[in-house]
Design an enzyme around this catalytic site. Structure first.
Site, PDB file in Angstrom:
ATOM      1  N   LYS A   1      -9.693 -20.737 -11.405  1.00 51.90           N
ATOM      2  CA  LYS A   1      -8.271 -20.115 -11.148  1.00 51.90           C
ATOM      3  C   LYS A   1      -8.402 -21.041  -9.402  1.00 51.90           C
ATOM      4  O   LYS A   1      -8.961 -20.888  -8.183  1.00 51.90           O
ATOM      5  CB  LYS A   1      -7.415 -19.194 -11.836  1.00 51.90           C
TER       6      LYS A   1
ATOM      7  N   ARG B   1      -0.492  -4.138 -16.832  1.00 46.95           N
ATOM      8  CA  ARG B   1      -0.499  -5.632 -16.182  1.00 46.95           C
ATOM      9  C   ARG B   1       0.160  -6.797 -17.638  1.00 46.95           C
ATOM     10  O   ARG B   1       1.006  -6.831 -18.227  1.00 46.95           O
ATOM     11  CB  ARG B   1      -1.378  -5.964 -15.871  1.00 46.95           C
TER      12      ARG B   1
ATOM     13  N   TYR C   1       1.905 -15.485  21.668  1.00 47.65           N
ATOM     14  CA  TYR C   1       3.587 -15.519  21.541  1.00 47.65           C
ATOM     15  C   TYR C   1       3.906 -13.883  21.954  1.00 47.65           C
ATOM     16  O   TYR C   1       2.932 -13.488  21.379  1.00 47.65           O
ATOM     17  CB  TYR C   1       3.559 -15.779  20.391  1.00 47.65           C
TER      18      TYR C   1
ATOM     19  N   MET D   1       0.929 -21.269  14.873  1.00 47.40           N
ATOM     20  CA  MET D   1       1.195 -22.086  13.880  1.00 47.40           C
ATOM     21  C   MET D   1       0.274 -22.850  14.206  1.00 47.40           C
ATOM     22  O   MET D   1      -0.505 -22.924  12.801  1.00 47.40           O
ATOM     23  CB  MET D   1       2.440 -22.670  13.880  1.00 47.40           C
TER      24      MET D   1
END
Length: 362
Positions: free
Chosen positions: A33, A129, A258, A306
């Protein structure tokens, strides 16, 4: 071209799948999956089609991708069907499906089918679940068998805490399953990867005609935080790598990246790597997260951006422009990176994108 890439070792994938069958003594569904956990569903399925007892996917869209690629192995829909109309496609493409709710049973009873279904009847043993309540499980089994729409039922559940060896939850779930399924004659599927790797302590009832569902382990990552005997036999399937595209020489006391969260404590050689959170590398990975540069261990320094991240070259004088950087793979385990970043290997693999994917048949 940008050097960020994921190398997929299909021979390692086959090795890990065979390990799942070996240590369980049962049949194994290869869980592919979510695009085979970011490894490429079609290519991974093609590599396993000659040996896999079947595949497991989340939904019918993922199953149809495999069928359109002419893969004929059994395919199980782990979430079952979401609407009754999907039963026509399940019937047409000969798919197996999980049934976890009474409305699904009602839909099967109402639908005209060309062939009887292979149903995996899911019991909620405490994960809460999806799954039928233990009090309604036996009735659901007999109702499906009486419908004339079902060829075979596999009894299944899912462990919530099998990756926590000290937790009593797995034993409690096993007891709930044993009580709810007592007397029902059917194959059984309980083990996910952590449950399987803890064999035989977790599921002493495993039989050759039962099923395990091997997910994370077939991609060569361990679901456990610490060492585990069987997990040590896994081979990493994915190597995420890139190259150093710039080298900076900084004095002590200089900030990097950053937010200036990392400040050099000594004169530092900094390598800038073409890899960032847009590629799937975790932005929240802290300074100190391990990397490998030309086969030697080093560390991430500064905040991940990024498209780029920065690594420490101070103790690697031979490393420089063009040096190979492994973010995870054979030299740096995905589990190590996940632990440093406060996440799990599943998420690292599934978040991967934009990088070039290359396959090796081994």
């Amino acid at each position: 071209m940008r050097p960020a890439r994921a190398l997929i070792d299909l021979q390692a994938l086959r090795h890990n799948y065979q390990l799942a069958r070996e240590i369980s003594g049962a049949r194994a569904l290869a869980v592919i999956k979510a695009d085979a956990y970011g490894h490429g569903a079609v290519r991974c399925a093609q590599a396993l089609q000659g040996s896999a007892d079947g595949f497991a996917v989340a939904c019918i869209e993922e199953a149809l991708e495999l069928r359109y690629a002419t893969l004929r192995n059994p395919i199980l829909l782990l979430e079952g069907f979401f609407e009754a109309d999907e039963l026509k496609l399940i019937d047409q493409h000969d798919l197996w499906c999980v049934v976890h709710s009474t409305w699904q049973i009602e839909a099967i009873e109402r639908t005209r089918l060309n062939r009887p279904l292979n149903v995996w009847l899911k019991l909620d043993t405490g994960m809460h679940r999806v799954g039928l309540h233990p009090a309604e499980y036996r009735e659901a089994y007999h109702r499906l068998m009486a419908s004339g729409k079902v060829a075979k039922i596999v009894l299944m559940s899912h462990f919530s805490s099998a990756d926590e060896p000290e937790s009593p939850r797995s034993a409690e779930q096993l007891a709930t399953f044993a009580h709810a399924s007592a007397g029902l004659q059917a194959e059984i599927s309980l083990c996910n990867s952590p449950g399987l790797l803890r064999w035989p302590q977790l599921t002493p009832r495993q039989r050759p005609d039962d099923w395990v569902r091997a997910g994370l382990m077939i991609y060569g990552a361990s679901p456990f935080e610490g060492p585990q005997e069987q997990a040590a036999r896994l081979r990493p399937v994915m190597t995420l790598e890139s190259k150093i595209i710039c080298v900076r020489e900084l004095a002590a006391g200089e900030p990097i990246g950053y937010g200036a969260r990392f400040v050099t404590e000594r004169p530092t050689r900094v390598g800038v790597v073409a890899m960032g959170y847009a590629d799937g590398y975790p932005r929240h990975a802290p300074s100190g997260t391990p990397v490998s540069i030309d086969g030697r261990r080093s560390r991430l320094i500064g905040r991940v951006s990024m498209d780029m991240l920065t690594v420490d070259l101070s103790d690697l004088p031979a490393a420089g422009l063009g040096s190979r950087v492994e973010l995870w793979g054979r030299e740096v385990g995905a589990g190590e990176v996940a632990a440093a970043a406060g996440t799990i290997p599943y998420q690292l693999f599934c978040n991967l994108r934009r990088v070039q994917t290359l396959y090796s048949a081994g």
